[in-house]
Design a protein around this motif. Structure first.
Motif, PDB file in Angstrom:
ATOM      1  N   VAL A  57       0.829  -1.209   0.000  1.00  0.00           N
ATOM      2  CA  VAL A  57       0.000   0.000   0.000  1.00  0.00           C
ATOM      3  C   VAL A  57       0.861   1.256   0.000  1.00  0.00           C
ATOM      4  CG1 VAL A  57      -0.256   0.244   2.509  1.00  0.00           C
ATOM      5  CG2 VAL A  57      -2.090   1.008   1.005  1.00  0.00           C
ATOM      6  N   ASP A  58       2.071   1.158   0.511  1.00  0.00           N
ATOM      7  CA  ASP A  58       2.935   2.337   0.586  1.00  0.00           C
ATOM      8  C   ASP A  58       3.434   2.788  -0.779  1.00  0.00           C
ATOM      9  OD1 ASP A  58       2.657   2.623   3.311  1.00  0.00           O
ATOM     10  OD2 ASP A  58       4.422   1.431   3.794  1.00  0.00           O
ATOM     11  N   THR A  59       3.218   1.981  -1.820  1.00  0.00           N
ATOM     12  CA  THR A  59       3.594   2.397  -3.168  1.00  0.00           C
ATOM     13  C   THR A  59       2.555   3.325  -3.794  1.00  0.00           C
ATOM     14  OG1 THR A  59       2.523   0.490  -4.243  1.00  0.00           O
ATOM     15  CG2 THR A  59       4.805   0.204  -3.485  1.00  0.00           C
ATOM     16  N   LEU A  60       1.412   3.516  -3.142  1.00  0.00           N
ATOM     17  CA  LEU A  60       0.332   4.326  -3.705  1.00  0.00           C
ATOM     18  C   LEU A  60       0.524   5.820  -3.477  1.00  0.00           C
ATOM     19  CD1 LEU A  60      -2.750   2.115  -2.696  1.00  0.00           C
ATOM     20  CD2 LEU A  60      -1.632   2.254  -4.931  1.00  0.00           C
ATOM     21  N   GLY A  61       1.492   6.203  -2.663  1.00  0.00           N
ATOM     22  CA  GLY A  61       1.726   7.623  -2.401  1.00  0.00           C
ATOM     23  C   GLY A  61       3.013   7.830  -1.642  1.00  0.00           C
ATOM     24  N   ASP A  62       3.384   9.076  -1.438  1.00  0.00           N
ATOM     25  CA  ASP A  62       4.545   9.415  -0.626  1.00  0.00           C
ATOM     26  C   ASP A  62       4.069   9.620   0.804  1.00  0.00           C
ATOM     27  OD1 ASP A  62       6.207   9.374  -2.895  1.00  0.00           O
ATOM     28  OD2 ASP A  62       5.678  11.444  -3.381  1.00  0.00           O
ATOM     29  N   PHE A  63       3.990   8.527   1.534  1.00  0.00           N
ATOM     30  CA  PHE A  63       3.417   8.569   2.871  1.00  0.00           C
ATOM     31  C   PHE A  63       4.523   8.783   3.913  1.00  0.00           C
ATOM     32  CE2 PHE A  63       0.369   5.404   0.797  1.00  0.00           C
ATOM     33  CZ  PHE A  63      -0.476   6.419   0.391  1.00  0.00           C
ATOM     34  N   GLU A  64       4.317   9.789   4.729  1.00  0.00           N
ATOM     35  CA  GLU A  64       5.273  10.116   5.782  1.00  0.00           C
ATOM     36  C   GLU A  64       4.557  10.066   7.118  1.00  0.00           C
ATOM     37  OE1 GLU A  64       7.907  13.973   7.297  1.00  0.00           O
ATOM     38  OE2 GLU A  64       7.004  13.958   5.294  1.00  0.00           O
ATOM     39  N   LEU A  65       5.127   9.335   8.078  1.00  0.00           N
ATOM     40  CA  LEU A  65       4.526   9.257   9.401  1.00  0.00           C
ATOM     41  C   LEU A  65       4.661  10.598  10.108  1.00  0.00           C
ATOM     42  CD1 LEU A  65       5.703   5.728  10.613  1.00  0.00           C
ATOM     43  CD2 LEU A  65       3.540   6.357   9.522  1.00  0.00           C
ATOM     44  N   LYS A  66       3.550  11.073  10.651  1.00  0.00           N
ATOM     45  CA  LYS A  66       3.524  12.395  11.290  1.00  0.00           C
ATOM     46  C   LYS A  66       3.442  12.309  12.820  1.00  0.00           C
ATOM     47  CE  LYS A  66       3.353  14.558   7.309  1.00  0.00           C
ATOM     48  NZ  LYS A  66       2.202  15.387   6.893  1.00  0.00           N
ATOM     49  N   MET A  67       3.060  11.153  13.350  1.00  0.00           N
ATOM     50  CA  MET A  67       2.823  11.012  14.780  1.00  0.00           C
ATOM     51  C   MET A  67       4.030  10.377  15.476  1.00  0.00           C
ATOM     52  SD  MET A  67      -0.124  12.344  14.540  1.00  0.00           S
ATOM     53  CE  MET A  67      -0.626  12.277  16.261  1.00  0.00           C
ATOM     54  N   ASP A  68       4.155  10.596  16.780  1.00  0.00           N
ATOM     55  CA  ASP A  68       5.265  10.064  17.572  1.00  0.00           C
ATOM     56  C   ASP A  68       4.925   8.654  18.059  1.00  0.00           C
ATOM     57  OD1 ASP A  68       7.402   9.538  19.212  1.00  0.00           O
ATOM     58  OD2 ASP A  68       7.252  11.400  20.375  1.00  0.00           O
ATOM     59  N   TRP A  69       5.116   7.686  17.180  1.00  0.00           N
ATOM     60  CA  TRP A  69       4.710   6.317  17.472  1.00  0.00           C
ATOM     61  C   TRP A  69       5.574   5.663  18.559  1.00  0.00           C
ATOM     62  CZ3 TRP A  69       0.200   4.314  16.146  1.00  0.00           C
ATOM     63  CH2 TRP A  69      -0.512   4.934  15.119  1.00  0.00           C
ATOM     64  N   GLU A  70       6.841   6.038  18.662  1.00  0.00           N
ATOM     65  CA  GLU A  70       7.693   5.430  19.680  1.00  0.00           C
ATOM     66  C   GLU A  70       7.268   5.849  21.082  1.00  0.00           C
ATOM     67  OE1 GLU A  70       9.668   2.918  19.104  1.00  0.00           O
ATOM     68  OE2 GLU A  70       8.931   3.161  17.046  1.00  0.00           O
ATOM     69  N   ALA A  71       6.866   7.097  21.223  1.00  0.00           N
ATOM     70  CA  ALA A  71       6.361   7.546  22.527  1.00  0.00           C
ATOM     71  C   ALA A  71       5.084   6.788  22.885  1.00  0.00           C
ATOM     72  CB  ALA A  71       6.107   9.052  22.505  1.00  0.00           C
ATOM     73  N   LEU A  72       4.219   6.581  21.889  1.00  0.00           N
ATOM     74  CA  LEU A  72       2.980   5.842  22.133  1.00  0.00           C
ATOM     75  C   LEU A  72       3.284   4.390  22.468  1.00  0.00           C
ATOM     76  CD1 LEU A  72      -0.101   5.946  22.200  1.00  0.00           C
ATOM     77  CD2 LEU A  72      -0.103   5.371  19.765  1.00  0.00           C
ATOM     78  N   ARG A  73       4.292   3.813  21.818  1.00  0.00           N
ATOM     79  CA  ARG A  73       4.656   2.421  22.097  1.00  0.00           C
ATOM     80  C   ARG A  73       5.056   2.252  23.572  1.00  0.00           C
ATOM     81  NH1 ARG A  73       6.101  -0.816  18.031  1.00  0.00           N
ATOM     82  NH2 ARG A  73       6.933   0.943  16.816  1.00  0.00           N
ATOM     83  N   GLU A  74       5.821   3.206  24.081  1.00  0.00           N
ATOM     84  CA  GLU A  74       6.237   3.146  25.481  1.00  0.00           C
ATOM     85  C   GLU A  74       5.042   3.296  26.421  1.00  0.00           C
ATOM     86  OE1 GLU A  74       9.239   2.345  26.736  1.00  0.00           O
ATOM     87  OE2 GLU A  74       9.627   1.856  24.620  1.00  0.00           O
ATOM     88  N   LYS A  75       4.098   4.139  26.023  1.00  0.00           N
ATOM     89  CA  LYS A  75       2.904   4.349  26.854  1.00  0.00           C
ATOM     90  C   LYS A  75       2.068   3.076  26.933  1.00  0.00           C
ATOM     91  CE  LYS A  75      -0.763   7.803  27.438  1.00  0.00           C
ATOM     92  NZ  LYS A  75      -1.322   9.073  26.894  1.00  0.00           N
ATOM     93  N   VAL A  76       1.894   2.409  25.798  1.00  0.00           N
ATOM     94  CA  VAL A  76       1.130   1.158  25.768  1.00  0.00           C
ATOM     95  C   VAL A  76       1.870   0.063  26.532  1.00  0.00           C
ATOM     96  CG1 VAL A  76       0.270  -0.668  24.252  1.00  0.00           C
ATOM     97  CG2 VAL A  76      -0.065   1.732  23.624  1.00  0.00           C
ATOM     98  N   LYS A  77       3.178   0.045  26.399  1.00  0.00           N
ATOM     99  CA  LYS A  77       3.980  -0.952  27.121  1.00  0.00           C
ATOM    100  C   LYS A  77       3.831  -0.781  28.629  1.00  0.00           C
ATOM    101  CE  LYS A  77       8.757  -2.639  27.492  1.00  0.00           C
ATOM    102  NZ  LYS A  77      10.142  -2.455  27.003  1.00  0.00           N
ATOM    103  N   GLU A  78       3.764   0.467  29.087  1.00  0.00           N
ATOM    104  CA  GLU A  78       3.668   0.731  30.525  1.00  0.00           C
ATOM    105  C   GLU A  78       2.270   0.493  31.070  1.00  0.00           C
ATOM    106  OE1 GLU A  78       4.348   4.425  33.726  1.00  0.00           O
ATOM    107  OE2 GLU A  78       4.808   4.686  31.582  1.00  0.00           O
ATOM    108  N   HIS A  79       1.231   0.964  30.359  1.00  0.00           N
ATOM    109  CA  HIS A  79      -0.129   0.948  30.920  1.00  0.00           C
ATOM    110  C   HIS A  79      -1.044  -0.089  30.272  1.00  0.00           C
ATOM    111  CE1 HIS A  79       0.851   4.573  33.112  1.00  0.00           C
ATOM    112  NE2 HIS A  79       1.200   5.180  31.985  1.00  0.00           N
ATOM    113  N   GLY A  80      -0.641  -0.622  29.110  1.00  0.00           N
ATOM    114  CA  GLY A  80      -1.558  -1.477  28.375  1.00  0.00           C
ATOM    115  C   GLY A  80      -2.662  -0.637  27.732  1.00  0.00           C
ATOM    116  N   MET A  81      -3.735  -1.304  27.335  1.00  0.00           N
ATOM    117  CA  MET A  81      -4.867  -0.605  26.721  1.00  0.00           C
ATOM    118  C   MET A  81      -6.162  -1.103  27.337  1.00  0.00           C
ATOM    119  SD  MET A  81      -3.509  -0.564  22.775  1.00  0.00           S
ATOM    120  CE  MET A  81      -5.156  -0.351  22.097  1.00  0.00           C
TER     121      MET A  81
END
Length: 418
Positions: A241-265
């Motif tokens: 799917v990434d070949t369909l456009g020039d997609f750039e991640l805009k959000m801080d996913w690593e910070a969110l990963r740490e938050k989910v790791k600490e608190h779960g969902m």
């Protein structure tokens, strides 16, 4: 003779009693050998009313008699619906959740999955508003899981242990029209990617915030989120799917990963895209269905709940901006759009495959084209498909005024005509 709608209700009721009937233009017809059984139930041959059967029945006791029956999955070709023990069923294809059989009626170890849904209106919710809107939506739906009643313990177990939600979008066609964008265009796909990335990010963040307060869902360990896998990760989606456009991640996913790791969902799933055919008709100022292309600028809809004309939002200003469904021979641009959205949806989308026979030679849609579209959809990451449509089907049709929508409106605001 009974009104047809009453006769239909009576027909459904007596079918649950095992009495065969058929609805004709002249009325409700019942086989002769079963007519006496209806009379015994209180049916009046002159009025057709079944007085005794219509009397409410109070259930005083449910007894487990050890009976186990097979359950079958089926597809009914005309409406994709069926009748089981008096219950009308329909197949939606945006919900992908686990279930397990009940061994008895209130088996607490069985699982009946439930749909807990909401939509974010892209016509009114800007990308900068998503943090607030996503948090409020997750919070409301999660609270609902605790407030509502459940018919069986298997349903309660599933809802309160997995706490799965399905939050989607609607008014997408209007969102594109306001930006003079078309389905499948590179710029449209890139802007869609940005919006959906932000939406899924803030949904996950909201669930982690609520988990910090109330605790993670009990079966959180069954999810990929618990393994540290997020929608942006390689392998979490079909990377074609990434070949369909020039997609750039805009959000801080690593910070969110740490938050989910600490608190779960708090929730095991968060997103799904339902059709929203009926709900889109009651939104103030109007809305287009889910992620679907508008079939026409003015349509006449008819179903059991609503019948009448509807217009796309801001018809007068944007009438030349809408990318209408039946202007396309095949759904390629739409499927590209669905693929980009699916990258960020952790359940699925009720995605349609639509074709206009008028744009094909002799009105014949080649099977090779449909197979090609199915394979392409799989290649770019679509999980499920819903209907194969043509513009000759359903209770939705182009209005006679479609050729000149300005004349159809009747007054400047359009309210008089509708």
């Amino acid at each position: 003779a009974m009104p047809r709608e009453i006769a239909t209700e009576v027909q459904l009721m007596i079918q649950t009693l095992g009495i065969h009937s058929r609805l004709t233009e002249s009325g409700l017809m019942v086989e002769g050998r079963e007519f006496k059984e209806l009379v015994d139930l209180g049916a009046n041959p002159k009025t057709g009313l079944i007085t005794k059967a219509l009397t409410p029945v109070k259930v005083t006791e449910v007894v487990d008699n050890g009976r186990t029956d097979d359950t079958y999955c089926f597809t009914e070709e005309k409406r994709h619906m069926g009748m089981f023990n008096g219950l009308l069923t329909g197949q939606c294809l945006e919900i992908l959740l686990p279930a397990s059989p009940m061994q008895f009626f209130n088996d607490p170890s069985g699982e009946i999955f439930l749909c807990t849904l909401a939509n974010i209106n892209m016509g009114t919710v800007k990308i900068e508003d998503l943090q607030r809107v996503c948090y409020n939506t997750v919070r409301y739906l999660d609270d609902l899981l605790d407030y509502q009643d459940y018919p069986t313990e298997s349903a309660r177990f599933w809802a309160t242990k997995r706490r799965a939600l399905g939050i989607g979008i609607n008014n997408y066609a209007y969102w594109l029209a306001r930006q003079s964008l078309k389905y499948g265009e590179k710029e449209a796909l890139e802007k869609t990617h940005e919006y959906m990335e932000a939406m899924q990010y803030w949904l996950i963040d909201a669930s982690a915030e609520i988990a910090k307060e109330k605790g993670r869902c009990e079966l959180f360990d069954d999810t990929k989120y618990s393994q540290g896998i997020l929608p942006c990760d390689a392998g979490a989606y079909k990377e074609d799917v990434d070949t369909l456009g020039d997609f750039e991640l805009k959000m801080d996913w690593e910070a969110l990963r740490e938050k989910v790791k600490e608190h779960g969902m708090r929730n095991s799933t968060l997103s799904a895209i339902p059709p929203s055919e009926t709900s889109s008709q009651v939104i103030k100022h109007g809305a287009t269905n889910s992620v679907e292309q508008a079939r026409a600028l003015i349509t006449r809809r008819s179903n059991k709940d609503i019948s009448g004309k509807t217009m796309v939002p801001e018809l007068t200003r944007l009438k030349n901006k809408y990318d209408l469904l039946w202007d396309h021979a095949s759904p390629e641009g739409y499927l590209f759009t669905i693929a980009v959205i699916q990258k960020w949806v952790d359940q699925s989308i009720s995605a349609n495959f639509s074709y206009n026979p008028r744009l094909w030679e002799n009105g014949d849609i080649p099977m090779s084209q449909m197979v090609r579209d199915l394979l392409m959809a799989y290649k770019y990451g679509l999980k499920t498909g819903y209907y194969h449509n043509t513009n000759k089907e359903s209770g939705i049709s182009e209005d006679e005024a479609q050729e000149n929508p300005d004349d159809a409106m009747g007054c400047e605001g359009g309210g008089c005509d509708v």
